[in-house]
Design a protein around this motif. Structure first.
Motif, PDB file in Angstrom:
ATOM      1  N   LEU A   1       0.869 -17.233   5.687  1.00 32.86           N
ATOM      2  CA  LEU A   1       0.938 -16.158   4.822  1.00 32.86           C
ATOM      3  C   LEU A   1       1.949 -16.354   3.827  1.00 32.86           C
ATOM      4  CD1 LEU A   1       0.638 -13.177   7.390  1.00 32.86           C
ATOM      5  CD2 LEU A   1      -1.062 -13.676   5.830  1.00 32.86           C
ATOM      6  N   TRP A   2       2.936 -16.964   4.173  1.00 31.93           N
ATOM      7  CA  TRP A   2       4.108 -17.447   3.664  1.00 31.93           C
ATOM      8  C   TRP A   2       3.719 -18.517   2.400  1.00 31.93           C
ATOM      9  CZ3 TRP A   2       9.058 -20.338   4.626  1.00 31.93           C
ATOM     10  CH2 TRP A   2      10.111 -20.061   3.908  1.00 31.93           C
ATOM     11  N   LEU A   3       2.992 -19.429   2.662  1.00 28.99           N
ATOM     12  CA  LEU A   3       2.714 -20.446   1.845  1.00 28.99           C
ATOM     13  C   LEU A   3       1.400 -20.176   0.899  1.00 28.99           C
ATOM     14  CD1 LEU A   3       3.131 -23.948   4.100  1.00 28.99           C
ATOM     15  CD2 LEU A   3       4.752 -22.755   2.366  1.00 28.99           C
ATOM     16  N   VAL A   4       0.421 -19.249   1.386  1.00 33.20           N
ATOM     17  CA  VAL A   4      -0.547 -18.837   0.784  1.00 33.20           C
ATOM     18  C   VAL A   4      -0.669 -17.362   0.401  1.00 33.20           C
ATOM     19  CG1 VAL A   4      -3.104 -18.999   0.452  1.00 33.20           C
ATOM     20  CG2 VAL A   4      -1.887 -20.719   1.892  1.00 33.20           C
ATOM     21  N   PRO A   5       0.266 -16.960  -0.497  1.00 30.61           N
ATOM     22  CA  PRO A   5       0.394 -15.879  -0.774  1.00 30.61           C
ATOM     23  C   PRO A   5      -0.904 -14.678  -1.104  1.00 30.61           C
ATOM     24  CG  PRO A   5       1.844 -16.875  -2.105  1.00 30.61           C
ATOM     25  CD  PRO A   5       0.984 -17.744  -1.597  1.00 30.61           C
ATOM     26  N   ARG A   6      -2.037 -14.980  -1.657  1.00 31.95           N
ATOM     27  CA  ARG A   6      -2.907 -14.204  -1.781  1.00 31.95           C
ATOM     28  C   ARG A   6      -3.852 -14.102  -0.516  1.00 31.95           C
ATOM     29  NH1 ARG A   6      -5.428 -16.844  -7.669  1.00 31.95           N
ATOM     30  NH2 ARG A   6      -3.632 -16.558  -8.671  1.00 31.95           N
ATOM     31  N   LEU A   7      -3.430 -14.963   0.600  1.00 33.42           N
ATOM     32  CA  LEU A   7      -4.392 -14.678   1.817  1.00 33.42           C
ATOM     33  C   LEU A   7      -3.924 -13.559   2.704  1.00 33.42           C
ATOM     34  CD1 LEU A   7      -6.509 -16.244   3.618  1.00 33.42           C
ATOM     35  CD2 LEU A   7      -4.661 -17.228   4.830  1.00 33.42           C
ATOM     36  N   SER A   8      -4.962 -12.917   3.100  1.00 32.46           N
ATOM     37  CA  SER A   8      -4.500 -11.610   4.001  1.00 32.46           C
ATOM     38  C   SER A   8      -5.109 -11.721   5.338  1.00 32.46           C
ATOM     39  CB  SER A   8      -5.290 -10.411   3.543  1.00 32.46           C
ATOM     40  OG  SER A   8      -5.032  -9.086   4.215  1.00 32.46           O
TER      41      SER A   8
ATOM     42  N   ILE B   1       6.965  -9.681   5.522  1.00 33.27           N
ATOM     43  CA  ILE B   1       7.073 -10.699   4.892  1.00 33.27           C
ATOM     44  C   ILE B   1       7.261 -11.031   3.373  1.00 33.27           C
ATOM     45  CG2 ILE B   1       6.090 -13.215   4.507  1.00 33.27           C
ATOM     46  CD1 ILE B   1       4.590 -12.761   7.326  1.00 33.27           C
ATOM     47  N   ILE B   2       8.117 -11.604   2.786  1.00 30.84           N
ATOM     48  CA  ILE B   2       8.462 -11.529   1.361  1.00 30.84           C
ATOM     49  C   ILE B   2       7.771 -12.909   0.927  1.00 30.84           C
ATOM     50  CG2 ILE B   2       9.958 -11.672  -0.550  1.00 30.84           C
ATOM     51  CD1 ILE B   2      12.088 -10.057   1.233  1.00 30.84           C
ATOM     52  N   ARG B   3       6.847 -12.743   0.230  1.00 26.77           N
ATOM     53  CA  ARG B   3       6.026 -14.218  -0.186  1.00 26.77           C
ATOM     54  C   ARG B   3       6.566 -14.726  -1.412  1.00 26.77           C
ATOM     55  NH1 ARG B   3      -0.227 -13.111   1.825  1.00 26.77           N
ATOM     56  NH2 ARG B   3       0.332 -11.556   3.541  1.00 26.77           N
ATOM     57  N   ARG B   4       7.372 -14.300  -1.970  1.00 26.40           N
ATOM     58  CA  ARG B   4       7.740 -15.127  -3.177  1.00 26.40           C
ATOM     59  C   ARG B   4       8.618 -16.081  -2.965  1.00 26.40           C
ATOM     60  NH1 ARG B   4       9.831  -9.761  -3.507  1.00 26.40           N
ATOM     61  NH2 ARG B   4      11.942 -10.338  -3.460  1.00 26.40           N
ATOM     62  N   GLY B   5       8.752 -16.808  -3.827  1.00 24.03           N
ATOM     63  CA  GLY B   5       9.470 -18.258  -3.950  1.00 24.03           C
ATOM     64  C   GLY B   5       8.693 -19.498  -4.400  1.00 24.03           C
ATOM     65  N   SER B   6       9.362 -20.724  -4.453  1.00 18.66           N
ATOM     66  CA  SER B   6       8.757 -21.744  -4.735  1.00 18.66           C
ATOM     67  C   SER B   6       8.144 -22.386  -3.632  1.00 18.66           C
ATOM     68  CB  SER B   6       9.909 -22.632  -5.299  1.00 18.66           C
ATOM     69  OG  SER B   6       9.160 -24.019  -5.637  1.00 18.66           O
ATOM     70  N   PHE B   7       6.785 -22.773  -3.829  1.00 16.66           N
ATOM     71  CA  PHE B   7       5.989 -23.420  -2.759  1.00 16.66           C
ATOM     72  C   PHE B   7       6.863 -24.584  -2.244  1.00 16.66           C
ATOM     73  CE2 PHE B   7       3.184 -26.689  -1.333  1.00 16.66           C
ATOM     74  CZ  PHE B   7       2.214 -26.166  -0.302  1.00 16.66           C
ATOM     75  N   PHE B   8       7.351 -25.363  -3.066  1.00 22.17           N
ATOM     76  CA  PHE B   8       8.048 -26.679  -2.607  1.00 22.17           C
ATOM     77  C   PHE B   8       9.571 -26.279  -1.897  1.00 22.17           C
ATOM     78  CE2 PHE B   8       5.672 -27.646  -6.510  1.00 22.17           C
ATOM     79  CZ  PHE B   8       4.827 -28.618  -5.905  1.00 22.17           C
TER      80      PHE B   8
ATOM     81  N   LYS C   1       9.568 -23.568   0.271  1.00 21.42           N
ATOM     82  CA  LYS C   1       8.905 -22.993   1.307  1.00 21.42           C
ATOM     83  C   LYS C   1       8.235 -23.888   2.269  1.00 21.42           C
ATOM     84  CE  LYS C   1       6.255 -19.831  -0.943  1.00 21.42           C
ATOM     85  NZ  LYS C   1       5.744 -18.677  -1.187  1.00 21.42           N
ATOM     86  N   LEU C   2       7.606 -24.911   1.786  1.00 19.93           N
ATOM     87  CA  LEU C   2       6.893 -25.922   2.721  1.00 19.93           C
ATOM     88  C   LEU C   2       7.981 -26.692   3.424  1.00 19.93           C
ATOM     89  CD1 LEU C   2       4.455 -27.376   3.541  1.00 19.93           C
ATOM     90  CD2 LEU C   2       4.984 -29.051   1.721  1.00 19.93           C
ATOM     91  N   PRO C   3       8.994 -27.293   2.961  1.00 18.62           N
ATOM     92  CA  PRO C   3      10.149 -27.807   4.001  1.00 18.62           C
ATOM     93  C   PRO C   3      10.507 -26.805   4.931  1.00 18.62           C
ATOM     94  CG  PRO C   3      10.894 -27.564   1.483  1.00 18.62           C
ATOM     95  CD  PRO C   3       9.513 -27.427   1.732  1.00 18.62           C
ATOM     96  N   LEU C   4      11.097 -25.630   4.389  1.00 17.81           N
ATOM     97  CA  LEU C   4      11.629 -24.655   5.444  1.00 17.81           C
ATOM     98  C   LEU C   4      10.503 -24.418   6.388  1.00 17.81           C
ATOM     99  CD1 LEU C   4      13.411 -22.219   3.174  1.00 17.81           C
ATOM    100  CD2 LEU C   4      14.166 -23.568   4.907  1.00 17.81           C
ATOM    101  N   ALA C   5       9.103 -24.431   6.224  1.00 21.30           N
ATOM    102  CA  ALA C   5       8.214 -24.082   7.298  1.00 21.30           C
ATOM    103  C   ALA C   5       8.036 -25.180   8.169  1.00 21.30           C
ATOM    104  CB  ALA C   5       6.785 -23.739   6.437  1.00 21.30           C
ATOM    105  N   LEU C   6       8.069 -26.427   7.717  1.00 26.15           N
ATOM    106  CA  LEU C   6       8.172 -27.640   8.661  1.00 26.15           C
ATOM    107  C   LEU C   6       9.353 -27.516   9.319  1.00 26.15           C
ATOM    108  CD1 LEU C   6       6.716 -30.343   6.132  1.00 26.15           C
ATOM    109  CD2 LEU C   6       5.508 -29.237   7.847  1.00 26.15           C
ATOM    110  N   PHE C   7      10.223 -27.289   8.821  1.00 24.25           N
ATOM    111  CA  PHE C   7      11.762 -27.253   9.567  1.00 24.25           C
ATOM    112  C   PHE C   7      11.543 -25.970  10.757  1.00 24.25           C
ATOM    113  CE2 PHE C   7      16.187 -25.127  10.303  1.00 24.25           C
ATOM    114  CZ  PHE C   7      16.668 -26.508  10.852  1.00 24.25           C
ATOM    115  N   LEU C   8      10.779 -24.808  10.521  1.00 24.30           N
ATOM    116  CA  LEU C   8      10.848 -23.954  11.663  1.00 24.30           C
ATOM    117  C   LEU C   8       9.845 -24.384  12.690  1.00 24.30           C
ATOM    118  CD1 LEU C   8      10.526 -20.570   9.388  1.00 24.30           C
ATOM    119  CD2 LEU C   8      12.515 -21.168  10.883  1.00 24.30           C
ATOM    120  N   MET C   9       8.892 -24.964  12.132  1.00 23.06           N
ATOM    121  CA  MET C   9       7.891 -25.564  13.248  1.00 23.06           C
ATOM    122  C   MET C   9       8.527 -26.426  14.029  1.00 23.06           C
ATOM    123  SD  MET C   9       4.389 -25.679  10.958  1.00 23.06           S
ATOM    124  CE  MET C   9       3.457 -25.860  12.187  1.00 23.06           C
TER     125      MET C   9
END
Length: 621
Positions: free
Chosen positions: A71-78, A163-170, A172-180
């Motif tokens: 949801l964070w990386l693909v804001p248009r997805l519901s 969830i706030i979906r704003r922000g740069s994909f580049f 958010k992606l490393p942060l997502a990988l970090f969280l995982m």
């Protein structure tokens, strides 16, 4: 960005709190067992259990984390928030149910919930329900409702889904990988070389504190995943050839003649395996007075082995230990596995080959825990179980009470072809501890209910012997009485590691015993697995197919016994008794503190080698 991180942190924190509540409920439910343990030591269960709780929380968070990242990386997805709520509520309900199931499992088996519970429940549902019948139903349901209610309340209070979906994909992606990556570390238990395992929660010499610290759900999942490891020896303490050599030293038959106690070479044999008849209700074993008066009479007139221990703590293991002289196998049960149980010997097959007629009596369902398959595989020519009784006799939750089965034996034994080998596995002295008629020990507490069923089982045994004395076959019959296993009752806090929980009576009785041996005690330390060799040696029948059995009537046989449970082993000789926990890798019980360390280590070495070799043989069969 920070708010998004708190969404995950809140969800993770909720599950840590849930496991705290779950552990608190387990501790409070077992306050009788913990009444002599300092509160400071009890509180350590929460500290040492936190690491494993975090690992289990990481498993639970995996699905919500994936949904969150997508949801964070693909804001248009519901994706509906309701999905995570339903997922979480289902887990709360499931884990709460597992918590209350755990109460009865720990009380009965001395261990936490494991795959064998479900194997038992699905394989023998009626017996499983009967086993839980003595649990306080109202209190159990009240605890379940309170735990679910409190958990749902805390979930709504703590967890947020914004969830706030704003922000740069580049970014958010490393942060997502970090969280995982962080979640993976939580699951694994950290950076250290060894991944998360149960020993990381162990800290005490008291098993109940270690079991409280272990996360129930993590342990259950791990146990189910490892249940299929049938080709791996989980008790590998030594090199295989070293373990074999140690066991050979212990179990090689000694030189010299045994003591001959029988007046005949081919008696009828009636083997009575008594459900849960622990030495703690037998006065001659230091147990409570007045619970087994009929057994005391048999002891005074028969040959009594007063230092015998059961191999395990379950009926399926006790039956195999007595009939096949094959020790218990930790978490596994060879009776359940047809491809393996057919390869071990059994007294029924041995006596059948000697021309004996063979029969097995049981008031319950003989298919219980695959027992019928085991019996038929070992030449029990006739199996009498609940299907053979009138409906009026099936008044126990398990089937027919012991008295009805003894009466049927008395009716039928005279019709058997002689010589006969007949076995009776009693069942009344089992949860829910019901008896026909008035209880001898009044009260609804489980301790007195157990005393009353033990007294009833004992009185039925006495009545059977008295009536048998009037039968023509009596004078040529050897009666053998032994328990299938001990029990924590009638005590309230007897740990699964305590040898008192395994001490059982073994009695040889009948006119076939020479008069000079009647009323004699044999104080050699032994095991229920020794019944086979002791009996066969008296009849000059080759006992070499029973390598785990020793002749207790040979004066040169050494004092030795060992038992095991899911997470440990116990070993006993004439000087010492110790119990060793295989998860925490420590001695947790010593009977005598003054035994030199080198002698104790030698005894422990014997126990470890026996456990390794028994399990290896189980794997190899």
């Amino acid at each position: 960005m920070f708010r998004n991180l708190t969404v995950l942190l809140r969800y993770f924190t909720f599950w840590i709190i849930f496991f705290f509540l779950e552990r608190a409920v387990f501790v409070l439910y077992n306050t009788d067992t913990l009444n002599e343990v300092p509160i400071s030591e009890i509180m350590q269960t929460f500290l040492y259990g936190l690491w494993m709780d975090a690992s289990m929380a990481g498993y639970i968070c995996s699905l919500p984390l994936v949904v969150y990242v997508v949801l964070w990386l693909v804001p248009r997805l519901s994706i509906p928030r309701k999905l995570i709520k339903v997922y979480s509520y289902l887990l709360i309900i499931l884990f709460s149910i597992l918590t209350i199931i755990n109460f009865n499992i720990y009380r009965e088996w001395g261990t936490k919930l494991n795959y064998r519970v479900f194997e038992f429940a699905f394989g023998s549902p009626a017996e499983a329900m009967a086993s839980t019948a003595s649990s306080p139903i109202f209190l159990t349901l009240l605890i379940l409702a309170a735990l679910i209610g409190a958990s749902v309340f805390l979930f709504r209070l703590i967890v947020r889904f914004e969830i706030i979906r704003r922000g740069s994909f580049f970014i958010k992606l490393p942060l997502a990988l970090f969280l995982m990556g962080l979640n993976f570390l939580a699951i694994r238990g950290g950076w250290q070389l060894s991944p998360m395992n149960e020993s990381m929660a162990y800290f005490s010499l008291k098993p109940i504190l270690n079991y409280a610290a272990v996360n129930t759900e993590w342990s259950l999942i791990h146990d189910m995943m490892n249940a299929g490891e049938k080709n791996k020896n989980v008790y590998a303490f030594f090199r295989p050839e070293e373990a074999k050599a140690i066991v050979k030293e212990l179990y090689t038959p000694p030189a010299g003649e045994n003591t001959r106690i029988l007046q005949t070479d081919k008696p009828n044999i009636v083997l009575i395996i008594m459900e849960s008849h622990t030495g703690n209700v037998v006065e001659s074993l230091g147990g409570e007075k007045g619970v087994s008066p009929e057994m005391e009479k048999l002891i005074s007139e028969g040959l009594f082995f007063d230092q015998v221990y059961s191999s395990g703590s379950r009926t399926d293991k006790g039956v195999v230990s007595v009939l096949s002289a094959f020790p218990a196998q930790g978490k596994r049960s060879i009776m359940k596995e047809n491809g393996k149980q057919v390869k071990i010997p059994a007294l029924s097959a041995t006596f059948g080959a000697q021309g004996y007629s063979t029969s097995f009596y049981y008031g319950g369902e003989s298919r219980f825990f695959n027992m019928k398959s085991y019996l038929l595989s070992h030449n029990y020519q006739e199996i009498i179980d609940r299907k053979d009784f009138d409906s009026k006799d099936l008044s126990s939750k398990w089937g027919a009470f012991d008295g009805a089965v003894y009466r049927k034996m008395l009716e039928q034994l005279g019709q058997k072809r002689s010589p006969f080998f007949s076995t009776f596995l009693t069942l009344t002295n089992h949860e829910p501890f019901d008896i026909p008629g008035k209880a001898h020990f009044p009260g609804d507490d489980v301790q007195n209910k157990f005393r009353s069923t033990a007294f009833y089982a004992d009185s039925c045994l006495g009545a059977f012997i008295r009536e048998a004395k009037t039968k023509s076959w009596y004078k040529n019959t050897l009666f053998i009485m032994v328990a299938d296993h001990g029990h924590y009752l009638p005590f309230e806090n007897l740990e699964i590691s305590d040898p008192k929980r395994y001490r059982v009576p073994l009695i040889f009785f009948g006119d076939v015993i020479k008069p000079e041996f009647r009323g004699t005690r044999i104080s050699k330390v032994g095991n229920q697995t020794d019944v086979a060799s002791t009996l066969l040696s008296q009849l000059d029948i080759d006992a070499r197919s029973y390598p785990w059995s020793r002749d207790l009537l040979n004066p040169q046989t050494r004092d030795f016994s060992f038992f095991n449970w899911d997470h440990g082993i116990g070993v006993i000789d004439a000087k010492q008794a110790i119990s060793y926990e295989t998860v925490g890798k420590q001695v947790i019980y010593r009977r005598n503190q003054g035994v030199p360390a080198e002698e104790e280590q030698k005894l422990l070495r014997y126990g470890k080698a026996c456990m390794q070799e028994v399990y290896q043989q189980f794997v190899d069969y």
